[in-house]
Design an enzyme around this catalytic site. Structure first.
Site, PDB file in Angstrom:
ATOM      1  N   TYR A  98      29.623 -27.860   0.766  1.00  0.00           N
ATOM      2  CA  TYR A  98      29.715 -26.630  -0.023  1.00  0.00           C
ATOM      3  C   TYR A  98      30.367 -25.547   0.836  1.00  0.00           C
ATOM      4  O   TYR A  98      30.005 -25.384   2.012  1.00  0.00           O
ATOM      5  CB  TYR A  98      28.325 -26.190  -0.469  1.00  0.00           C
ATOM      6  CG  TYR A  98      28.315 -25.362  -1.733  1.00  0.00           C
ATOM      7  CD1 TYR A  98      28.721 -25.914  -2.947  1.00  0.00           C
ATOM      8  CD2 TYR A  98      27.906 -24.029  -1.725  1.00  0.00           C
ATOM      9  CE1 TYR A  98      28.710 -25.177  -4.112  1.00  0.00           C
ATOM     10  CE2 TYR A  98      27.892 -23.276  -2.891  1.00  0.00           C
ATOM     11  CZ  TYR A  98      28.301 -23.856  -4.080  1.00  0.00           C
ATOM     12  OH  TYR A  98      28.293 -23.114  -5.229  1.00  0.00           O
ATOM     13  N   ASN A 125      24.790 -30.839 -21.449  1.00  0.00           N
ATOM     14  CA  ASN A 125      23.362 -31.033 -21.212  1.00  0.00           C
ATOM     15  C   ASN A 125      22.926 -30.586 -19.827  1.00  0.00           C
ATOM     16  O   ASN A 125      21.747 -30.641 -19.497  1.00  0.00           O
ATOM     17  CB  ASN A 125      22.993 -32.508 -21.399  1.00  0.00           C
ATOM     18  CG  ASN A 125      23.915 -33.422 -20.602  1.00  0.00           C
ATOM     19  OD1 ASN A 125      25.136 -33.318 -20.726  1.00  0.00           O
ATOM     20  ND2 ASN A 125      23.368 -34.298 -19.791  1.00  0.00           N
ATOM     21  N   TYR A 168      34.356 -24.837 -13.349  1.00  0.00           N
ATOM     22  CA  TYR A 168      33.313 -24.344 -12.449  1.00  0.00           C
ATOM     23  C   TYR A 168      32.537 -25.472 -11.776  1.00  0.00           C
ATOM     24  O   TYR A 168      31.576 -25.231 -11.044  1.00  0.00           O
ATOM     25  CB  TYR A 168      32.352 -23.421 -13.198  1.00  0.00           C
ATOM     26  CG  TYR A 168      31.513 -24.084 -14.259  1.00  0.00           C
ATOM     27  CD1 TYR A 168      30.181 -24.427 -14.007  1.00  0.00           C
ATOM     28  CD2 TYR A 168      32.019 -24.361 -15.523  1.00  0.00           C
ATOM     29  CE1 TYR A 168      29.399 -25.028 -14.976  1.00  0.00           C
ATOM     30  CE2 TYR A 168      31.251 -24.958 -16.499  1.00  0.00           C
ATOM     31  CZ  TYR A 168      29.941 -25.288 -16.221  1.00  0.00           C
ATOM     32  OH  TYR A 168      29.163 -25.896 -17.191  1.00  0.00           O
ATOM     33  N   GLY A 169      32.954 -26.717 -12.021  1.00  0.00           N
ATOM     34  CA  GLY A 169      32.302 -27.862 -11.396  1.00  0.00           C
ATOM     35  C   GLY A 169      33.204 -29.078 -11.481  1.00  0.00           C
ATOM     36  O   GLY A 169      34.241 -29.060 -12.158  1.00  0.00           O
ATOM     37  N   TRP A 193      33.498 -19.280  -9.536  1.00  0.00           N
ATOM     38  CA  TRP A 193      32.434 -19.548  -8.578  1.00  0.00           C
ATOM     39  C   TRP A 193      31.546 -18.313  -8.517  1.00  0.00           C
ATOM     40  O   TRP A 193      31.985 -17.231  -8.182  1.00  0.00           O
ATOM     41  CB  TRP A 193      33.033 -19.862  -7.207  1.00  0.00           C
ATOM     42  CG  TRP A 193      32.031 -20.290  -6.171  1.00  0.00           C
ATOM     43  CD1 TRP A 193      30.832 -20.890  -6.389  1.00  0.00           C
ATOM     44  CD2 TRP A 193      32.173 -20.162  -4.748  1.00  0.00           C
ATOM     45  NE1 TRP A 193      30.194 -21.148  -5.200  1.00  0.00           N
ATOM     46  CE2 TRP A 193      31.002 -20.713  -4.169  1.00  0.00           C
ATOM     47  CE3 TRP A 193      33.160 -19.650  -3.911  1.00  0.00           C
ATOM     48  CZ2 TRP A 193      30.802 -20.740  -2.791  1.00  0.00           C
ATOM     49  CZ3 TRP A 193      32.964 -19.692  -2.547  1.00  0.00           C
ATOM     50  CH2 TRP A 193      31.798 -20.233  -1.989  1.00  0.00           C
ATOM     51  N   MET A 194      30.293 -18.472  -8.876  1.00  0.00           N
ATOM     52  CA  MET A 194      29.373 -17.343  -8.975  1.00  0.00           C
ATOM     53  C   MET A 194      29.226 -16.614  -7.636  1.00  0.00           C
ATOM     54  O   MET A 194      29.112 -15.385  -7.599  1.00  0.00           O
ATOM     55  CB  MET A 194      28.000 -17.838  -9.457  1.00  0.00           C
ATOM     56  CG  MET A 194      27.072 -16.730  -9.934  1.00  0.00           C
ATOM     57  SD  MET A 194      27.658 -15.947 -11.444  1.00  0.00           S
ATOM     58  CE  MET A 194      27.193 -14.237 -11.128  1.00  0.00           C
TER      59      MET A 194
END
Length: 640
Positions: A85, A184, A275-276, A301-302
Site C-alpha cells: 500500500y 457487494n 478506486y480498487g 483514493w480517499m
C-alpha cells in the site's frame, strides 16, 4: 467484513472511566496495560502480525486515552501489512486505520473532548488494533452515541469514499444513473444506500455464486435498482428497452474484464472512476470509448483526498454521512465479530476473495469450563488490591461465561456488581440477562412514549415477562403473542397479572383484521421466533416502526425488507452490547432495574428452585424454544 472485537474485559482497572483529568489518573494510567497487535516487517499478515501487551504511556497535554470498542479489517489494512500500500510507515507499528472507542481520560489542555465521549479515529496508520491507546487530540472526532458501533467503526473509509465518488465527478442527483461493480463490497453497499437516500437509480454488478438470489435480495433491500451478475450484464436489455437510462457514472473496484464491460454500457461523455483492483487484472481502455463516446477515466483514493481537502469540506462530508446513519438511511456492511485474541481468523478471512461472507460471530467458551452465565452470591474473601467490594456484600455477575453453577468461585472485581441484600434471591439470580435484554431493546432502538404500544412474541419467556413488567412500569402498552400450548389459559392469566395489556395466541393475532382501538398500533416489535410469528407482527406494526431480531431469531436472515420497506430492521445480542458498553451505562441500567425490584414493580419470571445435584431434571425440562418456555429453573445453593 471481519471485525476485531476490542472488549473492555481486557482492560486493567475497571474504574478508570469514573476518574477525571486529574494528575492522580495520569499516574494510574501508567499502570494500565494495553493489548495490541503489531508487526516489525512486511509480509504475510498471518506470519508477521503478533500479539503483545505493553504499558500505556502517561498522557501528554494534547493527548486522549481511548478504550477501543471495535476496529474493522479492511483490504487496505492487509495491503499495508504486506507492504503493497502506497503509504509511508515506520516499523514496528500497530496496524488498523479506523475504529471507534470511548474516551477514558484527556490531557490537561483539552476542553472540547470529555471522558465518556464516543470517538472515531479520522486519520490512517494511527493503530486501532488495540484495546486501549493514547491518541493525539487532532486525529479524533466525537460522534453521537446513538450511532451504531459498526457504522461508527467503519465511518471514515468506505462511507466517505462512496460519498466523495458520488459527489465529485458527476451531478448524480440531477437524475443521472450510476453503475458499479463489486457492489457487494463494503464500499459498494454504501454506494447503494447513498444512491437510495439521494433518489439516484443504480445498477449493481456482482460475481455469480451459489447464493446469488439471496445476495440480490439483500442488495435490493439496501436500495439497489438493479442487481446483475457479470454474465447477465453482457446480455442485458434494460438499456435497449429503456427500462433505465445508460449510466453517466461508473465506479470500478474490480478492474480487468469487469471494468471493460462497465465502459461498454456508459453513456456518451460518461465518467469511470477506479478506486480498487480486486481482480488484479489490468484494464485496457478501448480507443472507441475515448474517440467516439468521449468517456473520461479517473482514479480516486480517499487518503489523497483527505490530504488536500479543507477542514470545511471534511466537516460537511462527515456531518452528511453521520446524518444519514442517524436517520437509518446508511447502515454498516455485513460483518463478522471476532474476539481480539483470535485475530488470525479475521486476517485469514480478509485474505480470501469471498464476496458475500456471513454475519456476526459470538464468542464460544474455552473448554473445559463451568457452565452458568448469571447468578447471585456473597463475597467470602477478596484479594489485597480489590477496592470496589468488601467481604459479606451480595453481588451478581455482570459478564457472561464465567461459570456460576458452583458453590464457590473466584471472579475479577470488574465482573461483579454489588446489590442490596434486601433484593429477593430469585430476582437477584436472574437479574443480568433477561431483564437487561428487555431494558436495552426498549431503550436503544426506538424512543417510546407513554401510551404507545410494543408488540412481542414468546411473551411467556423470561425476557418476554421482563418486557411486560418494564413496559408496565413506564406506562407503555404491550401486545403479547404466545403459542397455543396446553396451559395457554394459565399463561395468559399470569402475563395479565404482571402487567400485560393484551395477550393473544398466534392464531388469534393472525385473525385480527382491524387493530383493537383500545391500543395504538405498535411502534416497536420484539421478534425472537421468526416464521408466522414474525409475519403477523410485521402486519400489525405501525408505519415506519422498528423490529428487533433477538434470541432464536437473531441468526435468521432478515428477508422481509421488501414486504415492509418502511420498517427499520435491527438485531440485538446482549453479549455484543456488554462488550462495548461503558461502566457508567451498565451501572445506570442495573440500578434502574434494581430500583423497580425494590419498589415491587419488577419480579422474577416464573421459576422453580432446584438443588445443584438435580441438574439433570433441569436439563430435561428446559425447552430450547422461547415459544414454549413457561418456567425457569434456578439452582438454589441454600437448599440442603
Amino acid at each position: 467484513m471481519p471485525f476485531l472485537r476490542l472488549s473492555r474485559k481486557i482492560i486493567c482497572g475497571v474504574k478508570t472511566i469514573n476518574v477525571t483529568k486529574s494528575s492522580s489518573f495520569l499516574n494510574i494510567s501508567r499502570n494500565l496495560m494495553s493489548k495490541s497487535l503489531y508487526y516489525c516487517e512486511f509480509g504475510d499478515p498471518i506470519q508477521v502480525v503478533k500479539f503483545r501487551e505493553v504499558e500505556v504511556p502517561p498522557l501528554k497535554s494534547q493527548e486522549v486515552l481511548v478504550r477501543m470498542l471495535a476496529a474493522p479489517v479492511n483490504p487496505a489494512d492487509i495491503n499495508t501489512i504486506q507492504g503493497k500500500y502506497p503509504v509511508k510507515i515506520n516499523l514496528p507499528i500497530i496496524p488498523g486505520n479506523e475504529g471507534v472507542g470511548v474516551v477514558e481520560n484527556i490531557g490537561n489542555e483539552i476542553s472540547d473532548i470529555c471522558p465518556g465521549d464516543r470517538v472515531i479515529i479520522t486519520k490512517p496508520t494511527k493503530g486501532t488494533w488495540r484495546n486501549i491507546g493514547v491518541f493525539p487530540k487532532d486525529v479524533l472526532r466525537v460522534i453521537p452515541k446513538e450511532l451504531g458501533i459498526v457504522e461508527a467503526a467503519t465511518l471514515t473509509v468506505n462511507p466517505c469514499t462512496a460519498y466523495r465518488m458520488l459527489s465529485d465527478f458527476k451531478p448524480v442527483r440531477d437524475g443521472l444513473v450510476v453503475i458499479q461493480n463489486g457492489a457487494n463490497s463494503a464500499c459498494g453497499q454504501n454506494i447503494i444506500q447513498i444512491c437510495k437516500a439521494w433518489g439516484v437509480k443504480n445498477i449493481n454488478i456482482v460475481r455469480n455464486r451459489p447464493e446469488i438470489n439471496e445476495l440480490k435480495k439483500y442488495l435490493e433491500s439496501l436500495g439497489a435498482t438493479y442487481v446483475l451478475t457479470e454474465e447477465e450484464l453482457r446480455n442485458t436489455n434494460i438499456f435497449k428497452e429503456n427500462k433505465v437510462n445508460r449510466p453517466a457514472l461508473a465506479l470500478n473496484c474490480v478492474g480487468g474484464k469487469s471494468a471493460l464491460e462497465l465502459t461498454r454500457h456508459l453513456d456518451k461523455s460518461g465518467i469511470m472512476v477506479t478506486y480498487g483492483a480486486m481482480s488484479r487484472e489490468p484494464f485496457s481502455i478501448p480507443n472507441a470509448a475515448l474517440i467516439f463516446k468521449n468517456i473520461s477515466f479517473h482514479g480516486f483514493w480517499m487518503t489523497a483526498w483527505n490530504e488536500k481537502a479543507s477542514a470545511d469540506q471534511k466537516e460537511i462530508m462527515m456531518k452528511d454521512v453521520i446524518s444519514l446513519m442517524c436517520e437509518k438511511k446508511l447502515k454498516g456492511p455485513i460483518y463478522k465479530m471476532v474476539k481480539f485474541e483470535e485475530y488470525k481468523e479475521a486476517l485469514a478471512n480478509a485474505l480470501t476473495t469471498q464476496g458475500f461472507a456471513g454475519c456476526r460471530n459470538h464468542c464460544l467458551p474455552h473448554l473445559p469450563c463451568v457452565p452458568g452465565d448469571e447468578g447471585v452470591g456473597e463475597v467470602v474473601e477478596i484479594g489485597n488490591k480489590v477496592c470496589t467490594v468488601d467481604p459479606g456484600e451480595r453481588v451478581v455477575l455482570t459478564s457472561r461465561g464465567l461459570g456460576t453453577w458452583q458453590y464457590y468461585g473466584i471472579y475479577h472485581e470488574r465482573d461483579i456488581h454489588v446489590i442490596s441484600p434486601n433484593i429477593p434471591l430469585p430476582e437477584a439470580s436472574m437479574l443480568t440477562i433477561a431483564p437487561c435484554m428487555a431494558y436495552r431493546m426498549l431503550k436503544d432502538f426506538k424512543k417510546i412514549k407513554p401510551g404507545q404500544t410494543v408488540i412481542q412474541n414468546a411473551a411467556n419467556s423470561a425476557c418476554g415477562q421482563s418486557v411486560i413488567q418494564l413496559c408496565k412500569a413506564w406506562d407503555i402498552n404491550t401486545f403479547n403473542i404466545v403459542a397455543n400450548h396446553c396451559n395457554y389459559q394459565s399463561v395468559k392469566e399470569h402475563l395479565l397479572s404482571i402487567g400485560a395489556t393484551a395477550v393473544h395466541t398466534l392464531e388469534e393475532a393472525e385473525e385480527l383484521t382491524t387493530f383493537n382501538t383500545s391500543l395504538s398500533r405498535p411502534v416497536l416489535a420484539l421478534n425472537c421466533l421468526g416464521g408466522r410469528f414474525e409475519d403477523v407482527m410485521l402486519r400489525l406494526l405501525e408505519n415506519s416502526g422498528t423490529i428487533i431480531y433477538y434470541g432464536s431469531a437473531f441468526a435468521i436472515p432478515i428477508a422481509k425488507h421488501i414486504v415492509r420497506s418502511d420498517v427499520f430492521f435491527n438485531r440485538f445480542h446482549l453479549s455484543e452490547w456488554d462488550a462495548y458498553a461503558g461502566v457508567i451505562e451498565k451501572d445506570v441500567m442495573m440500578n434502574n432495574i434494581i430500583k423497580l425490584i425494590v419498589i415491587g414493580k419488577f419480579k422474577a419470571p416464573s421459576y422453580q428452585p432446584l438443588e445443584l445435584k438435580n441438574y439433570v431434571h433441569a436439563f430435561k425440562n428446559t425447552v430450547n424454544c422461547e415459544a414454549f418456555s413457561t418456567n425457569s429453573y434456578v439452582f438454589d445453593f441454600t437448599l440442603t
